[in-house]
Write a protein that holds these residues in place. Structure first.
Motif, short mmCIF file in Angstrom:
data_model
loop_
_atom_site.label_atom_id
_atom_site.label_comp_id
_atom_site.label_asym_id
_atom_site.label_seq_id
_atom_site.Cartn_x
_atom_site.Cartn_y
_atom_site.Cartn_z
N UNK A 80 0.82 -1.20 0.00
CA UNK A 80 0.00 0.00 0.00
C UNK A 80 0.86 1.26 0.00
N UNK A 81 1.91 1.29 0.85
CA UNK A 81 2.78 2.47 0.92
C UNK A 81 3.53 2.67 -0.39
N UNK B 203 1.14 8.63 -6.19
CA UNK B 203 -0.03 9.50 -6.35
C UNK B 203 -0.05 10.62 -5.31
N UNK B 204 -0.85 11.65 -5.59
CA UNK B 204 -0.98 12.79 -4.70
C UNK B 204 -1.69 12.36 -3.43
N UNK B 205 -1.31 12.91 -2.26
CA UNK B 205 -1.98 12.54 -1.00
C UNK B 205 -3.50 12.67 -1.05
N UNK C 199 -9.26 7.49 -3.09
CA UNK C 199 -9.65 6.77 -4.29
C UNK C 199 -8.71 5.59 -4.56
N UNK C 200 -7.41 5.76 -4.29
CA UNK C 200 -6.45 4.67 -4.47
C UNK C 200 -6.86 3.48 -3.60
N UNK C 201 -7.24 3.73 -2.36
CA UNK C 201 -7.68 2.66 -1.46
C UNK C 201 -8.88 1.92 -2.04
N UNK C 202 -9.84 2.70 -2.54
CA UNK C 202 -11.06 2.10 -3.08
C UNK C 202 -10.73 1.27 -4.32
N UNK D 97 -5.13 15.98 -12.17
CA UNK D 97 -4.39 15.74 -10.94
C UNK D 97 -4.23 17.05 -10.19
N UNK D 98 -4.51 17.05 -8.89
CA UNK D 98 -4.41 18.27 -8.09
C UNK D 98 -2.99 18.83 -8.18
N UNK D 99 -2.91 20.12 -8.46
CA UNK D 99 -1.60 20.79 -8.54
C UNK D 99 -1.63 22.03 -7.66
#
Length: 260
Positions: A2-3, A9-11, A16-19, A215-217
């Motif tokens: 997971x880490x 990816x962005x924090x 969403x990554x978990x899902x 992607x958030x910037x």
């Protein structure tokens, strides 16, 4: 594991990554199939990246048209043939007899639909046509929308539910603008496109309300490149179409297209 995944990816994307990783793991280890809501291109990239990490998982994408921006995904064990699976998509056709109806834009339709309490994930691409609008929606909310969407931007409308084969796609409309900038920094180009001062454009950037290629910037000095898509919450989005030659004063000639 997971880490290791988080590092790519962005924090802000961790939820969403978990899902997405759960969908992939359940498909590969427990033979489960998951039909997602509509995902934006960045979410699609994340999910596809995670699917590629698992040798026993496959995914199918569908958004109604070949160049759809928002798509549903079906994540499944790799032995499943997903070609004939029902992706549960419908088309909501919106028309009106009012003349001013033809001047409605993408945001007008989106606002009216979301105003009915519909989640964004239930709505795919919105195709504004010369004589109306076709919206790709999750099949389970099609009837609700058809019954309750009676007006758009204070104009009376009629609706009809069509199969996906009845979808009419629209061409993306861009308002092009040319200008010169001292550098390719995000804040400078975004300020010119939105006609805001450099100081005012910093607020949404630092607040995480600006995305580059979905992607958030949060870095105002991020250098944009040709083809980048920038969205600014509350101010729409634009695409950097072309970076031209330098002027005699060493400034970049820019061609940008603002989505209308």
């Amino acid at each position: 594991m997971k880490n290791e995944i988080y590092g790519h990816f962005h924090p802000d994307e961790r939820q969403f990554v978990d899902k997405a990783w759960e969908w992939v793991t359940n498909a590969g280890e427990y033979h489960e199939t998951k039909l997602t809501e509509f995902l934006d291109p960045r979410q699609g990239y994340i999910l596809q990246s995670l699917v590629n990490r698992h040798p026993d998982v496959t995914v199918r994408w569908e958004g109604g048209s070949s160049d759809a921006e928002r798509k549903r995904a079906m994540v499944a064990p790799d032995y499943r043939d997903l070609a004939d699976e029902d992706m549960e998509l419908s088309v909501l056709s919106i028309t009106s007899g009012e003349q001013k109806f033809l001047s409605l834009e993408h945001g007008d339709y989106m606002g009216s639909i979301l105003g009915l309490g519909i989640k964004r994930g239930k709505i795919g691409d919105i195709h504004v046509l010369e004589d109306g609008c076709h919206v790709v929606v999750a099949a389970d909310i099609a009837d609700y929308l058809s019954i309750h969407l009676t007006s758009v931007h204070r104009m009376n409308v009629s609706t009809e539910i069509l199969p996906l084969s009845g979808l009419r796609s629209s061409q993306v409309k861009l308002e092009t603008m040319e200008f010169t900038v001292a550098s390719l920094r995000l804040d400078g180009i975004a300020a010119d496109v939105t006609r805001l001062s450099r100081s005012k454009i910093l607020a949404p950037i630092k607040a995480g309300r600006v995305r580059v290629n979905w992607k958030v910037e949060e870095d105002p000095s991020c250098a944009l490149k040709e083809g980048d898509m920038v969205s600014i919450q509350g101010f729409g989005r634009f695409k950097l179409l072309e970076i031209g030659s330098l002027t005699k004063k060493g400034r970049y000639r820019i061609l940008a297209g603002k989505f209308v």
